[in-house]
Design a protein around this motif. Structure first.
Motif, PDB file in Angstrom:
ATOM      1  N   ASP A   1      24.538  82.729  94.729  1.00  0.00           N
ATOM      2  CA  ASP A   1      24.658  82.047  95.859  1.00  0.00           C
ATOM      3  C   ASP A   1      23.462  81.301  96.173  1.00  0.00           C
ATOM      4  OD1 ASP A   1      26.031  82.084  98.675  1.00  0.00           O
ATOM      5  OD2 ASP A   1      24.026  82.896  98.921  1.00  0.00           O
ATOM      6  N   PHE A   2      22.255  82.128  95.867  1.00  0.00           N
ATOM      7  CA  PHE A   2      21.315  81.499  96.339  1.00  0.00           C
ATOM      8  C   PHE A   2      20.777  80.263  95.500  1.00  0.00           C
ATOM      9  CE2 PHE A   2      16.653  80.731  94.759  1.00  0.00           C
ATOM     10  CZ  PHE A   2      15.938  80.585  95.826  1.00  0.00           C
ATOM     11  N   ILE A   3      21.135  80.300  94.268  1.00  0.00           N
ATOM     12  CA  ILE A   3      20.913  78.763  93.522  1.00  0.00           C
ATOM     13  C   ILE A   3      22.031  77.658  94.106  1.00  0.00           C
ATOM     14  CG2 ILE A   3      21.386  77.568  91.276  1.00  0.00           C
ATOM     15  CD1 ILE A   3      20.813  80.405  89.873  1.00  0.00           C
ATOM     16  N   SER A   4      22.999  78.106  94.321  1.00  0.00           N
ATOM     17  CA  SER A   4      24.038  77.236  95.094  1.00  0.00           C
ATOM     18  C   SER A   4      23.355  76.666  96.479  1.00  0.00           C
ATOM     19  CB  SER A   4      25.310  77.705  95.145  1.00  0.00           C
ATOM     20  OG  SER A   4      26.057  77.909  93.940  1.00  0.00           O
ATOM     21  N   VAL A   5      23.115  77.381  97.303  1.00  0.00           N
ATOM     22  CA  VAL A   5      22.406  77.017  98.561  1.00  0.00           C
ATOM     23  C   VAL A   5      21.181  76.335  98.559  1.00  0.00           C
ATOM     24  CG1 VAL A   5      21.891  77.947 100.885  1.00  0.00           C
ATOM     25  CG2 VAL A   5      23.646  78.988  99.833  1.00  0.00           C
ATOM     26  N   TYR A   6      20.520  76.749  97.381  1.00  0.00           N
ATOM     27  CA  TYR A   6      19.208  76.259  97.182  1.00  0.00           C
ATOM     28  C   TYR A   6      19.326  74.945  96.890  1.00  0.00           C
ATOM     29  CZ  TYR A   6      14.552  74.999  95.210  1.00  0.00           C
ATOM     30  OH  TYR A   6      13.475  74.475  95.099  1.00  0.00           O
ATOM     31  N   MET A   7      20.221  74.469  95.743  1.00  0.00           N
ATOM     32  CA  MET A   7      20.308  73.086  95.402  1.00  0.00           C
ATOM     33  C   MET A   7      21.088  72.252  96.415  1.00  0.00           C
ATOM     34  SD  MET A   7      19.267  73.082  92.205  1.00  0.00           S
ATOM     35  CE  MET A   7      20.215  71.629  91.532  1.00  0.00           C
ATOM     36  N   LEU A   8      21.770  72.695  97.373  1.00  0.00           N
ATOM     37  CA  LEU A   8      22.478  71.917  98.476  1.00  0.00           C
ATOM     38  C   LEU A   8      21.293  71.828  99.507  1.00  0.00           C
ATOM     39  CD1 LEU A   8      25.773  73.581  98.384  1.00  0.00           C
ATOM     40  CD2 LEU A   8      25.299  71.255  97.873  1.00  0.00           C
ATOM     41  N   SER A   9      20.318  72.091  99.721  1.00  0.00           N
ATOM     42  CA  SER A   9      19.458  72.457 100.809  1.00  0.00           C
ATOM     43  C   SER A   9      18.676  71.174 100.753  1.00  0.00           C
ATOM     44  CB  SER A   9      18.523  73.644 100.721  1.00  0.00           C
ATOM     45  OG  SER A   9      17.441  73.379  99.667  1.00  0.00           O
ATOM     46  N   LYS A  10      18.052  71.334 102.106  1.00  0.00           N
ATOM     47  CA  LYS A  10      17.047  70.232 102.550  1.00  0.00           C
ATOM     48  C   LYS A  10      15.811  70.262 101.848  1.00  0.00           C
ATOM     49  CE  LYS A  10      18.163  70.751 107.190  1.00  0.00           C
ATOM     50  NZ  LYS A  10      17.867  71.364 108.380  1.00  0.00           N
TER      51      LYS A  10
ATOM     52  N   ILE B  55      25.162  70.062  91.744  1.00  0.00           N
ATOM     53  CA  ILE B  55      25.682  71.581  91.751  1.00  0.00           C
ATOM     54  C   ILE B  55      27.024  71.725  91.974  1.00  0.00           C
ATOM     55  CG2 ILE B  55      25.106  72.024  94.174  1.00  0.00           C
ATOM     56  CD1 ILE B  55      24.553  74.690  91.661  1.00  0.00           C
ATOM     57  N   LYS B  56      27.493  70.484  92.500  1.00  0.00           N
ATOM     58  CA  LYS B  56      29.025  70.519  92.583  1.00  0.00           C
ATOM     59  C   LYS B  56      29.885  70.136  91.409  1.00  0.00           C
ATOM     60  CE  LYS B  56      29.008  69.262  97.538  1.00  0.00           C
ATOM     61  NZ  LYS B  56      28.845  68.577  98.863  1.00  0.00           N
ATOM     62  N   LYS B  57      29.023  69.305  90.790  1.00  0.00           N
ATOM     63  CA  LYS B  57      29.709  68.695  89.465  1.00  0.00           C
ATOM     64  C   LYS B  57      29.342  69.557  88.125  1.00  0.00           C
ATOM     65  CE  LYS B  57      31.134  64.703  90.663  1.00  0.00           C
ATOM     66  NZ  LYS B  57      32.428  64.379  90.744  1.00  0.00           N
ATOM     67  N   ILE B  58      28.211  70.412  88.197  1.00  0.00           N
ATOM     68  CA  ILE B  58      28.048  71.285  87.211  1.00  0.00           C
ATOM     69  C   ILE B  58      27.451  72.816  87.816  1.00  0.00           C
ATOM     70  CG2 ILE B  58      26.142  71.844  85.326  1.00  0.00           C
ATOM     71  CD1 ILE B  58      25.550  68.711  85.381  1.00  0.00           C
ATOM     72  N   PRO B  59      28.475  73.527  87.936  1.00  0.00           N
ATOM     73  CA  PRO B  59      28.487  74.786  88.833  1.00  0.00           C
ATOM     74  C   PRO B  59      27.705  75.706  88.337  1.00  0.00           C
ATOM     75  CG  PRO B  59      30.736  74.284  88.662  1.00  0.00           C
ATOM     76  CD  PRO B  59      30.029  73.134  87.957  1.00  0.00           C
ATOM     77  N   VAL B  60      26.953  76.584  88.668  1.00  0.00           N
ATOM     78  CA  VAL B  60      26.241  77.861  88.132  1.00  0.00           C
ATOM     79  C   VAL B  60      27.008  78.518  87.093  1.00  0.00           C
ATOM     80  CG1 VAL B  60      25.037  79.781  88.541  1.00  0.00           C
ATOM     81  CG2 VAL B  60      24.779  78.124  90.236  1.00  0.00           C
TER      82      VAL B  60
ATOM     83  N   ASN C  50      16.060  81.728  84.741  1.00  0.00           N
ATOM     84  CA  ASN C  50      14.893  80.630  84.560  1.00  0.00           C
ATOM     85  C   ASN C  50      15.314  79.484  83.902  1.00  0.00           C
ATOM     86  OD1 ASN C  50      12.720  79.611  82.929  1.00  0.00           O
ATOM     87  ND2 ASN C  50      11.342  81.149  83.888  1.00  0.00           N
ATOM     88  N   TRP C  51      16.256  79.682  82.806  1.00  0.00           N
ATOM     89  CA  TRP C  51      16.891  78.480  82.130  1.00  0.00           C
ATOM     90  C   TRP C  51      17.486  77.345  82.938  1.00  0.00           C
ATOM     91  CZ3 TRP C  51      21.555  76.376  80.974  1.00  0.00           C
ATOM     92  CH2 TRP C  51      21.497  75.339  80.122  1.00  0.00           C
ATOM     93  N   ILE C  52      18.380  78.248  83.862  1.00  0.00           N
ATOM     94  CA  ILE C  52      19.177  77.415  84.734  1.00  0.00           C
ATOM     95  C   ILE C  52      18.272  76.552  85.781  1.00  0.00           C
ATOM     96  CG2 ILE C  52      21.039  77.587  86.779  1.00  0.00           C
ATOM     97  CD1 ILE C  52      22.277  80.126  85.065  1.00  0.00           C
TER      98      ILE C  52
END
Length: 138
Positions: free
Chosen positions: A34-43, A108-113, A87-89
């Protein structure tokens, strides 16, 4: 053409990898995906995409503090991603965004976690630029 000056690249890649790893390691009861997904979509991440020096030069701790306060984000209860994968992600997403000059929100939408977690075992031993090229442009 790359997203921003190559001079920032190694710092952005390293710091994003450390950021994702720090969240996973320091908060084992929180949802790393969730953190990674929200971060990648963030301002915050958009500022990095656009090469804003102030954000591009932050270390992992500064980035986490800046992100959580700017985006008003709180880590969600859940399961942390274990091992070296976070780390790698983080490094993969940062290099991919720079190399293809595609907004992080689109990546993040095309290559999900979940995809990267499955691909990790097959890609982790490759040089980062080769792993990014193998996944290809989305």
């Amino acid at each position: 053409m790359q997203a921003y000056a190559e001079a920032y690249l190694s710092d952005v890649v390293e710091n994003q990898g450390k950021l994702f790893d720090m969240v996973a390691q320091d908060y084992p009861d929180k949802d790393t995906k969730d953190f990674i997904s929200v971060y990648m979509l963030s301002k915050t991440r958009k500022c990095i995409d656009e090469g804003k020096a102030y954000v591009n030069t932050m270390d992992a701790k500064e980035l986490l503090k800046y992100f959580t306060s700017t985006e008003n984000y709180a880590l969600k209860t859940g399961k942390a991603i274990e091992g070296f994968a976070p780390n790698w992600i983080g490094e993969f997403y940062a290099y991919y965004q720079w190399y293809y000059d595609i907004p992080s929100a689109k990546i993040i939408k095309k290559i999900p976690v979940d995809f990267l977690m499955k691909a990790y075992l097959g890609l982790r031993d490759l040089e980062l630029d080769l792993a990014v090229k193998k996944v290809g442009k989305v």
